[in-house]
Design a protein around this motif. Structure first.
Motif, short mmCIF file in Angstrom:
data_model
loop_
_atom_site.label_atom_id
_atom_site.label_comp_id
_atom_site.label_asym_id
_atom_site.label_seq_id
_atom_site.Cartn_x
_atom_site.Cartn_y
_atom_site.Cartn_z
N GLU A 178 -0.71 -12.79 9.31
CA GLU A 178 -1.64 -11.84 8.46
C GLU A 178 -0.70 -10.64 8.08
N PRO A 179 -0.98 -10.24 6.69
CA PRO A 179 -0.35 -8.87 6.38
C PRO A 179 -0.36 -7.69 7.05
N LYS A 200 6.55 -8.10 0.93
CA LYS A 200 5.28 -8.61 0.67
C LYS A 200 4.02 -8.16 1.84
N GLY A 201 4.47 -7.43 2.52
CA GLY A 201 3.47 -6.74 3.52
C GLY A 201 3.59 -7.53 4.87
N TYR A 202 4.08 -8.38 5.18
CA TYR A 202 4.21 -9.29 6.35
C TYR A 202 5.17 -8.62 7.32
N SER A 262 9.62 2.04 1.62
CA SER A 262 8.43 1.82 2.26
C SER A 262 8.36 3.03 3.43
N TYR A 297 4.32 0.52 -2.46
CA TYR A 297 5.30 0.45 -3.62
C TYR A 297 4.96 1.06 -4.80
N PHE A 317 0.50 -4.59 5.79
CA PHE A 317 0.43 -3.69 4.76
C PHE A 317 0.14 -4.23 3.60
N ASP A 318 -0.45 -3.34 2.43
CA ASP A 318 -0.86 -3.66 1.18
C ASP A 318 0.57 -3.13 0.27
N PRO A 319 1.19 -4.17 -0.06
CA PRO A 319 2.46 -3.74 -0.73
C PRO A 319 2.13 -3.02 -2.29
N ASP A 320 1.02 -3.22 -2.75
CA ASP A 320 0.69 -2.28 -3.62
C ASP A 320 0.57 -0.97 -3.76
N LYS A 321 0.04 -0.61 -2.22
CA LYS A 321 -0.21 0.83 -2.11
C LYS A 321 1.08 1.37 -1.70
#
Length: 125
Positions: A115-116, A95-97, A63, A124, A118-122
């Motif tokens: 609140e997250p 998980k973005g937190y 990341s 990872y 970042f977006d983990p899909d973006k």
């Protein structure tokens, strides 16, 4: 070089708590072995042992959210450490937190309390 008691654990892994050096927030719990301990001391970046991947893991290698170790606390039995870190990228959790402890028990449920970052899909893919 400071030594830890890796023989207290059957698998040679000791708990390592990552705590934000500035705020005191607990970011995550991971495990270290002798190799990751030595790498952390040598580089100043938190290294752990990934139990799921069964390999040495530099926190943030995927990341970019590296943990710079500012201080290390060792417990009385020398079998648990606290890494006080500067968390680059603002998030320790995959998980973005910011913290892996982003939920609390509320009755029979878990309630998200953050609140997250970042977006983990973006991140990872």
């Amino acid at each position: 070089m400071p030594e830890l008691n890796f023989t207290k654990s059957q698998d040679g892994l000791l708990p390592a708590i990552a705590q934000d050096a500035a705020s005191g927030e607990v970011l995550m719990l991971a495990y270290i072995n002798e190799e990751s301990w030595q790498k952390t001391l040598k580089t100043g970046k938190a290294h752990y042992w990934s139990r799921s991947r069964n390999k040495l893991w530099l926190k943030g290698e995927s990341s970019g959210h590296v943990q710079l170790v500012k201080e290390i606390l060792v417990d009385c039995d020398q079998d648990t450490v606290v890494f006080k870190v500067e968390q680059l990228g603002g998030a320790a959790c995959h998980k973005g937190y910011a913290s892996c402890f982003f939920r609390r028990v509320k009755g029979d449920d878990l309630e998200i309390i953050a609140e997250p970052v970042f977006d983990p899909d973006k991140v990872y893919g």
